[in-house]
Design a protein around this motif. Structure first.
Motif, PDB file in Angstrom:
ATOM      1  N   UNK A 166       0.798  -1.272   0.095  1.00 19.15           N
ATOM      2  CA  UNK A 166       0.024   0.306  -0.244  1.00 19.15           C
ATOM      3  C   UNK A 166       1.034   1.051  -0.109  1.00 19.15           C
ATOM      4  N   UNK A 167       1.646   1.136   0.672  1.00 21.14           N
ATOM      5  CA  UNK A 167       2.751   2.081   1.377  1.00 21.14           C
ATOM      6  C   UNK A 167       3.336   2.555  -0.437  1.00 21.14           C
ATOM      7  N   UNK A 168       4.113   1.302  -0.997  1.00 23.20           N
ATOM      8  CA  UNK A 168       4.884   1.446  -2.417  1.00 23.20           C
ATOM      9  C   UNK A 168       3.611   2.449  -2.909  1.00 23.20           C
ATOM     10  N   UNK A 169       2.652   1.556  -3.343  1.00 21.29           N
ATOM     11  CA  UNK A 169       1.537   1.908  -4.564  1.00 21.29           C
ATOM     12  C   UNK A 169       0.950   3.756  -4.645  1.00 21.29           C
ATOM     13  N   UNK A 170       0.574   4.350  -2.309  1.00 22.40           N
ATOM     14  CA  UNK A 170       0.891   5.679  -2.381  1.00 22.40           C
ATOM     15  C   UNK A 170       2.032   6.488  -3.299  1.00 22.40           C
ATOM     16  N   UNK A 171       3.208   5.979  -2.937  1.00 21.23           N
ATOM     17  CA  UNK A 171       3.906   7.202  -3.355  1.00 21.23           C
ATOM     18  C   UNK A 171       4.479   7.275  -4.868  1.00 21.23           C
ATOM     19  N   UNK A 172       4.093   5.863  -5.606  1.00 22.95           N
ATOM     20  CA  UNK A 172       4.271   5.811  -6.804  1.00 22.95           C
ATOM     21  C   UNK A 172       3.192   6.531  -7.786  1.00 22.95           C
ATOM     22  N   UNK A 173       2.245   6.744  -6.455  1.00 19.97           N
ATOM     23  CA  UNK A 173       1.096   8.241  -7.688  1.00 19.97           C
ATOM     24  C   UNK A 173       1.396   9.019  -7.582  1.00 19.97           C
ATOM     25  N   UNK A 174       1.876   9.211  -5.952  1.00 23.74           N
ATOM     26  CA  UNK A 174       2.564  11.127  -5.994  1.00 23.74           C
ATOM     27  C   UNK A 174       3.241  11.184  -6.963  1.00 23.74           C
ATOM     28  N   UNK A 175       4.378  10.217  -7.151  1.00 24.84           N
ATOM     29  CA  UNK A 175       5.466  11.011  -7.924  1.00 24.84           C
ATOM     30  C   UNK A 175       4.754  10.657  -9.764  1.00 24.84           C
ATOM     31  N   UNK A 176       4.359  10.054 -10.156  1.00 26.87           N
ATOM     32  CA  UNK A 176       3.817  10.288 -11.349  1.00 26.87           C
ATOM     33  C   UNK A 176       2.966  11.348 -11.220  1.00 26.87           C
ATOM     34  N   UNK A 177       2.275  11.936 -10.277  1.00 26.94           N
ATOM     35  CA  UNK A 177       1.880  13.006 -10.580  1.00 26.94           C
ATOM     36  C   UNK A 177       2.988  13.842 -10.414  1.00 26.94           C
ATOM     37  N   UNK A 178       3.724  13.726  -9.854  1.00 24.14           N
ATOM     38  CA  UNK A 178       5.236  14.801  -9.547  1.00 24.14           C
ATOM     39  C   UNK A 178       5.565  15.171 -11.590  1.00 24.14           C
ATOM     40  N   UNK A 179       5.655  13.982 -11.637  1.00 25.92           N
ATOM     41  CA  UNK A 179       6.480  13.561 -13.030  1.00 25.92           C
ATOM     42  C   UNK A 179       5.516  14.636 -13.686  1.00 25.92           C
ATOM     43  N   UNK A 180       4.241  14.623 -13.500  1.00 27.79           N
ATOM     44  CA  UNK A 180       3.122  14.776 -14.770  1.00 27.79           C
ATOM     45  C   UNK A 180       3.153  16.587 -14.778  1.00 27.79           C
ATOM     46  N   UNK A 181       3.403  17.313 -13.333  1.00 28.59           N
ATOM     47  CA  UNK A 181       3.756  18.689 -13.328  1.00 28.59           C
ATOM     48  C   UNK A 181       4.623  19.422 -13.984  1.00 28.59           C
ATOM     49  N   UNK A 182       5.557  18.028 -13.789  1.00 24.73           N
ATOM     50  CA  UNK A 182       6.908  18.647 -14.376  1.00 24.73           C
ATOM     51  C   UNK A 182       7.273  18.862 -16.196  1.00 24.73           C
ATOM     52  N   UNK A 183       6.284  18.056 -16.364  1.00 25.75           N
ATOM     53  CA  UNK A 183       6.246  17.587 -17.957  1.00 25.75           C
ATOM     54  C   UNK A 183       5.973  19.134 -18.507  1.00 25.75           C
ATOM     55  N   UNK A 184       4.397  19.306 -17.920  1.00 27.02           N
ATOM     56  CA  UNK A 184       3.990  20.115 -18.075  1.00 27.02           C
ATOM     57  C   UNK A 184       3.892  21.738 -17.783  1.00 27.02           C
ATOM     58  N   UNK A 185       4.717  21.849 -17.083  1.00 22.89           N
ATOM     59  CA  UNK A 185       5.161  23.353 -16.211  1.00 22.89           C
ATOM     60  C   UNK A 185       3.626  23.672 -15.198  1.00 22.89           C
ATOM     61  N   UNK A 186       3.465  22.989 -14.370  1.00 19.21           N
ATOM     62  CA  UNK A 186       2.688  22.761 -13.716  1.00 19.21           C
ATOM     63  C   UNK A 186       1.148  22.956 -13.618  1.00 19.21           C
TER      64      UNK A 186
END
Length: 88
Positions: A41-61
């Protein structure tokens, strides 16, 4: 390694009583199962959070654009009729 050591300590500590030794083994296995589920569960939640960060980084926020609505089918008959009426 901790799993194996726990089972070994259970064997050595309760060598005289088979019932308590069985309960100890079951407790070690149950604890390992709970730890496995908690880690998944912890790894799944952290991975989801990191994917969101990557998306914000790719789209400039910026948030992603909303989906475009489907276009209705074109009515070609009415277009032709209008053209023919206007040119006449």
């Amino acid at each position: 390694m901790g799993f194996t050591v726990s089972l070994l300590m259970d064997e050595l500590a309760f060598a005289g009583d088979a019932a308590v030794r069985g309960e100890g083994t079951l407790a070690v296995l149950a604890g390992s199962g709970v730890a496995l589920v908690a880690a998944a569960i912890l790894v799944s939640l952290l991975a989801r959070r990191e994917r969101g960060r990557e998306h914000r980084r790719d789209t400039g926020g910026r948030p992603p654009p909303p989906p475009r609505p489907a276009r209705p089918p074109r009515n070609t008959r009415s277009r032709c009729w209008r053209r023919s009426r206007s040119s006449a």
